[in-house]
Design a protein around this motif. Structure first.
Motif, short mmCIF file in Angstrom:
data_model
loop_
_atom_site.label_atom_id
_atom_site.label_comp_id
_atom_site.label_asym_id
_atom_site.label_seq_id
_atom_site.Cartn_x
_atom_site.Cartn_y
_atom_site.Cartn_z
N THR A 3 0.86 -1.18 0.00
CA THR A 3 0.00 0.00 0.00
C THR A 3 0.89 1.22 0.00
OG1 THR A 3 -0.10 0.04 2.42
CG2 THR A 3 -1.80 -1.22 1.26
N TRP A 24 -8.80 -0.08 -3.47
CA TRP A 24 -9.94 -0.88 -3.02
C TRP A 24 -10.34 -0.41 -1.64
CZ3 TRP A 24 -10.82 -4.41 1.01
CH2 TRP A 24 -12.00 -5.16 0.89
N ASN A 25 -11.62 -0.06 -1.50
CA ASN A 25 -12.14 0.44 -0.23
C ASN A 25 -11.33 1.63 0.28
OD1 ASN A 25 -14.23 -1.32 -0.18
ND2 ASN A 25 -13.59 -2.44 1.63
N VAL A 75 -17.08 -7.96 4.87
CA VAL A 75 -16.06 -7.31 5.68
C VAL A 75 -14.72 -7.49 4.98
CG1 VAL A 75 -14.91 -7.19 7.92
CG2 VAL A 75 -17.36 -7.77 7.79
N ARG A 76 -14.16 -6.40 4.50
CA ARG A 76 -12.89 -6.40 3.77
C ARG A 76 -12.94 -7.24 2.50
NH1 ARG A 76 -9.05 -3.72 6.49
NH2 ARG A 76 -7.46 -4.47 5.04
N GLN A 77 -14.14 -7.49 2.01
CA GLN A 77 -14.34 -8.12 0.72
C GLN A 77 -15.76 -7.80 0.28
OE1 GLN A 77 -14.46 -12.47 0.71
NE2 GLN A 77 -14.68 -12.46 2.93
#
Length: 212
Positions: A3, A24-25, A75-77
């Motif tokens: 990241t 992403w997110n 959650v996280r996907q």
């Protein structure tokens, strides 16, 4: 994959040299380009690719329903990815390349809302009619919960669904299906969603129905 925070050139998306940038997110990340492989895929790789293709092919046309039915587990996907994982793990059977979907094991939603009791499905006049027992005061159920129904015609690879049907207290709902479904065998699922759309039940596979 790493990241990164926006530098003097800002964030980027797409391929730059040997890295790919994306997000992403709200999380910016970059990864190196994959190296092409000259190796033939293994039997296990071919199996996994076939299963994934079958799962996504089944779920993609009903992604609007799936995104509601699995929202609480995303959650996280994504909700779609959660549903795909469930289908891959529980509902694809057979020996490659002869794989099939075990429809009674498919879940179109998963949650803590109290589900339907004793649902049954019939057909008449190009409709699928679903009935259930009154459990409006059981568990987390409320009389105002809305029915979620799915009808799938495997012969035509077509779907009919609703995410906001009749109230739980009505004890019945129906879906119109195309006239050319008459004579075909379809699969029927049901779940409930709360009136405020914040909670769903785990779906139930009802049965096969021949459209009349």
């Amino acid at each position: 994959m790493g990241t990164y925070k926006k530098g003097i050139l800002g964030s980027f998306s797409g391929k730059v040299g040997t890295v790919v940038g994306s997000s992403w997110n709200g999380i910016e990340y970059m990864r190196s380009l994959p190296k092409p492989s000259s190796k033939a895929p293994t039997d296990l790789q071919m199996l996994q690719r076939a299963k994934l293709g079958m799962a996504t092919g089944f779920l993609q046309p009903i992604s609007a329903l799936i995104n509601i039915g699995y929202k609480g587990l995303a959650v996280r996907q994504t909700a779609f990815n959660v549903a795909t994982s469930q289908l891959l793990a529980e509902a694809i059977t057979g020996v490659y390349p002869d794989l099939t979907i075990d429809y009674p094991k498919v879940l179109i939603s998963k949650g803590n809302l109290t589900g339907p009791w004793g649902p049954a499905a019939t057909s008449a006049s190009s409709k699928v009619n679903v009935t259930w027992q009154d459990n409006s005061v059981s568990g987390t159920a409320k009389a105002t919960d809305k029915a979620m129904l799915l009808v799938y015609n495997p012969d035509k690879s077509q779907y009919v669904f609703t995410t906001g049907g009749d109230d739980r207290s009505s004890l019945a709902d129906s879906l119109d299906v195309p006239a050319d479904f008459v004579g075909d065998t379809v699969h029927v699922w049901m779940a409930f969603i709360s009136a405020d759309k914040k909670a769903v039940s785990t779906s139930l596979y009802i049965s096969e129905v021949v459209i009349a």
